[in-house]
Design a protein around this motif. Structure first.
Motif, PDB file in Angstrom:
ATOM      1  N   TYR A 185       0.720  -1.165  -0.079  1.00 19.59           N
ATOM      2  CA  TYR A 185      -0.089  -0.114  -0.007  1.00 19.59           C
ATOM      3  C   TYR A 185       1.053   1.299   0.085  1.00 19.59           C
ATOM      4  N   ARG A 186       0.407   2.364  -0.765  1.00 15.71           N
ATOM      5  CA  ARG A 186       1.356   3.518  -1.079  1.00 15.71           C
ATOM      6  C   ARG A 186       0.902   4.398   0.106  1.00 15.71           C
ATOM      7  N   VAL A 187       1.930   4.728   1.241  1.00 13.97           N
ATOM      8  CA  VAL A 187       1.608   5.822   2.136  1.00 13.97           C
ATOM      9  C   VAL A 187       2.078   7.099   1.607  1.00 13.97           C
ATOM     10  N   GLY A 188       1.311   7.815   1.182  1.00 10.75           N
ATOM     11  CA  GLY A 188       1.923   9.296   0.826  1.00 10.75           C
ATOM     12  C   GLY A 188       2.804   9.101  -0.383  1.00 10.75           C
ATOM     13  N   ARG A 189       3.476   9.959  -0.562  1.00  9.26           N
ATOM     14  CA  ARG A 189       4.374  10.179  -1.547  1.00  9.26           C
ATOM     15  C   ARG A 189       5.750   9.332  -1.718  1.00  9.26           C
ATOM     16  N   GLN A 197       2.578  -6.692   7.383  1.00  9.84           N
ATOM     17  CA  GLN A 197       3.673  -6.301   8.503  1.00  9.84           C
ATOM     18  C   GLN A 197       2.999  -5.525   9.416  1.00  9.84           C
ATOM     19  N   ILE A 198       1.887  -4.872   9.143  1.00  9.70           N
ATOM     20  CA  ILE A 198       1.247  -3.879  10.157  1.00  9.70           C
ATOM     21  C   ILE A 198       0.632  -4.469  11.415  1.00  9.70           C
ATOM     22  N   SER A 199       1.163  -4.115  12.474  1.00 11.50           N
ATOM     23  CA  SER A 199       0.675  -4.507  13.813  1.00 11.50           C
ATOM     24  C   SER A 199      -0.444  -3.297  14.284  1.00 11.50           C
ATOM     25  N   ARG A 200      -0.259  -2.174  14.073  1.00  7.39           N
ATOM     26  CA  ARG A 200      -1.312  -1.341  14.553  1.00  7.39           C
ATOM     27  C   ARG A 200      -1.178  -0.044  13.612  1.00  7.39           C
ATOM     28  N   VAL A 201      -2.441   0.376  13.540  1.00 11.64           N
ATOM     29  CA  VAL A 201      -2.664   1.803  12.963  1.00 11.64           C
ATOM     30  C   VAL A 201      -3.473   2.829  13.865  1.00 11.64           C
ATOM     31  N   THR A 202      -2.734   3.815  13.955  1.00 14.88           N
ATOM     32  CA  THR A 202      -3.256   5.101  14.699  1.00 14.88           C
ATOM     33  C   THR A 202      -3.532   6.163  13.878  1.00 14.88           C
ATOM     34  N   LYS A 203      -4.016   7.191  13.927  1.00 13.29           N
ATOM     35  CA  LYS A 203      -4.258   8.366  13.362  1.00 13.29           C
ATOM     36  C   LYS A 203      -3.101   9.179  12.716  1.00 13.29           C
ATOM     37  N   THR A 204      -1.947   8.865  13.358  1.00 14.51           N
ATOM     38  CA  THR A 204      -0.839   9.722  12.962  1.00 14.51           C
ATOM     39  C   THR A 204       0.243   8.652  12.684  1.00 14.51           C
ATOM     40  N   GLU A 205       0.363   7.289  12.625  1.00 13.06           N
ATOM     41  CA  GLU A 205       1.301   6.508  12.174  1.00 13.06           C
ATOM     42  C   GLU A 205       0.876   4.948  12.224  1.00 13.06           C
ATOM     43  N   ILE A 206       1.884   4.327  11.245  1.00 10.57           N
ATOM     44  CA  ILE A 206       1.677   2.810  11.185  1.00 10.57           C
ATOM     45  C   ILE A 206       2.877   2.269  11.836  1.00 10.57           C
ATOM     46  N   SER A 213       8.164   2.726  12.903  1.00 12.61           N
ATOM     47  CA  SER A 213       6.781   3.703  12.943  1.00 12.61           C
ATOM     48  C   SER A 213       6.949   4.309  11.516  1.00 12.61           C
ATOM     49  N   ILE A 214       5.877   4.373  10.731  1.00 10.52           N
ATOM     50  CA  ILE A 214       5.795   5.114   9.460  1.00 10.52           C
ATOM     51  C   ILE A 214       4.627   6.246   9.788  1.00 10.52           C
ATOM     52  N   PRO A 215       5.289   7.474   9.498  1.00  9.24           N
ATOM     53  CA  PRO A 215       4.234   8.493   9.651  1.00  9.24           C
ATOM     54  C   PRO A 215       3.013   8.373   8.771  1.00  9.24           C
ATOM     55  N   LEU A 216       1.706   8.437   9.273  1.00 11.60           N
ATOM     56  CA  LEU A 216       0.624   8.489   8.313  1.00 11.60           C
ATOM     57  C   LEU A 216       0.217   9.891   7.798  1.00 11.60           C
ATOM     58  N   PRO A 217       0.059  10.135   6.713  1.00 12.06           N
ATOM     59  CA  PRO A 217      -0.407  11.546   6.308  1.00 12.06           C
ATOM     60  C   PRO A 217      -1.839  11.772   6.804  1.00 12.06           C
ATOM     61  N   ARG A 218      -2.202  13.076   6.717  1.00 11.17           N
ATOM     62  CA  ARG A 218      -3.505  13.388   7.450  1.00 11.17           C
ATOM     63  C   ARG A 218      -4.568  12.880   6.719  1.00 11.17           C
ATOM     64  N   TYR A 221      -5.942   7.479   7.459  1.00  9.97           N
ATOM     65  CA  TYR A 221      -6.360   6.517   8.542  1.00  9.97           C
ATOM     66  C   TYR A 221      -7.371   5.760   7.971  1.00  9.97           C
ATOM     67  N   ASP A 222      -8.332   5.934   7.432  1.00  6.21           N
ATOM     68  CA  ASP A 222      -9.412   4.995   7.053  1.00  6.21           C
ATOM     69  C   ASP A 222      -9.075   4.358   5.849  1.00  6.21           C
ATOM     70  N   ASP A 223      -8.192   4.937   5.002  1.00 12.55           N
ATOM     71  CA  ASP A 223      -7.891   4.244   3.523  1.00 12.55           C
ATOM     72  C   ASP A 223      -7.065   3.097   4.086  1.00 12.55           C
ATOM     73  N   VAL A 224      -6.188   3.142   4.963  1.00 15.65           N
ATOM     74  CA  VAL A 224      -5.193   2.091   5.203  1.00 15.65           C
ATOM     75  C   VAL A 224      -6.054   1.107   5.964  1.00 15.65           C
ATOM     76  N   ASN A 225      -7.030   1.323   6.884  1.00 21.36           N
ATOM     77  CA  ASN A 225      -7.626   0.094   7.625  1.00 21.36           C
ATOM     78  C   ASN A 225      -8.751  -0.473   6.570  1.00 21.36           C
ATOM     79  N   ARG A 226      -9.025   0.207   5.637  1.00 26.90           N
ATOM     80  CA  ARG A 226     -10.000  -0.547   4.570  1.00 26.90           C
ATOM     81  C   ARG A 226      -9.033  -1.306   3.627  1.00 26.90           C
ATOM     82  N   ALA A 227      -7.894  -0.745   3.328  1.00 31.65           N
ATOM     83  CA  ALA A 227      -6.853  -1.855   2.602  1.00 31.65           C
ATOM     84  C   ALA A 227      -6.611  -3.002   3.304  1.00 31.65           C
TER      85      ALA A 227
END
Length: 232
Positions: A185-189, A197-206, A213-218, A221-227
């Motif tokens: 999944y493409r996270v930002g640019r 490999q994702i263990s947890r997703v918050t509003k600000t990071e994967i 920890s990978i910063p999550l673009p504003r 959050y919903d798109d990553v969880n949907r994926a």
């Protein structure tokens, strides 16, 4: 295809029932299966030290001294390819499955069509694990199993691939994406991440299983969880 499948359940009746269903699935799909039955987590781990080449594990959660989740955590310390399917009579453990990258939960009594569907998915994921990425670096061809890639990030004209080894190669992130599959999944640019490999997703990071920890673009959050949900 030939698959080695382990069934670990402290109920003899449930073991035999699952054994019959797995055999029926193999006959319907044309796969060849070798099925091993284990009455406890401890019994499985004892045999696993000698033969650790199982492809799929059907695992009861509520068992004796060691439960299925605890056993899975031990298993995941050195095996990230085995497809773990939890069998349980309760829904309380579902969140813990993310810690061990469980493929699915099946509620008891297990229905044939549900098990067949999950085994189909397990077989599909195992076939994907055979895909290899060929990268040429300094006149040398490096082959990377795609499932080992945790994430890749870009800096200027170079992409760094984080797998069992870390490799940096001159290419764009878009060029790398074309060589990957739907687990990524493409996270930002600047980052492509392996959803498995994702263990947890918050509003600000994967957060990945290895602690990265990978910063999550504003707004992502919903798109990553949907994926993640769609992949599972």
């Amino acid at each position: 295809m030939n698959y080695k499948i382990a069934i670990c359940d402290d109920s003899a009746a449930d073991r035999q029932y699952l054994y019959g269903l797995v055999g029926r699935w193999a006959a319907n799909t044309g796969h060849t299966v070798q099925i091993a039955l284990f009455p406890s987590a401890e019994n499985f781990l004892f045999h696993y030290t000698e033969k650790n080449d199982y492809d799929i594990l059907l695992l009861d959660i509520e068992m004796g001294d060691m439960d299925g989740v605890t056993m899975s955590k031990k298993l995941r310390q050195d095996n990230d390819t085995i497809q773990i399917v939890f069998i349980t009579g309760y829904s309380d453990y579902i969140s813990e499955g993310y810690e061990v990258a469980a493929l699915h939960y099946l509620m008891k009594p297990v229905k044939q069509e549900r098990l067949f569907s999950v085994l189909d998915r397990a077989a599909e994921k195992l076939s994907k694990n055979e895909k290899v990425l060929n990268i040429e670096i300094g006149g040398e061809l490096v082959r990377i199993p795609v499932y080992q890639i945790r994430y890749a990030d870009v800096f200027r004209n170079y992409v760094t691939i984080h797998a069992s080894d870390t490799l940096t190669v001159k290419m764009t992130l878009g060029e790398l994406e074309k060589k990957l599959d739907d687990r990524f999944y493409r996270v930002g640019r600047s980052v492509v991440v392996n959803l498995t490999q994702i263990s947890r997703v918050t509003k600000t990071e994967i957060k990945l299983f290895d602690g990265v920890s990978i910063p999550l673009p504003r707004g992502a959050y919903d798109d990553v969880n949907r994926a993640i949900i769609n992949m599972r």
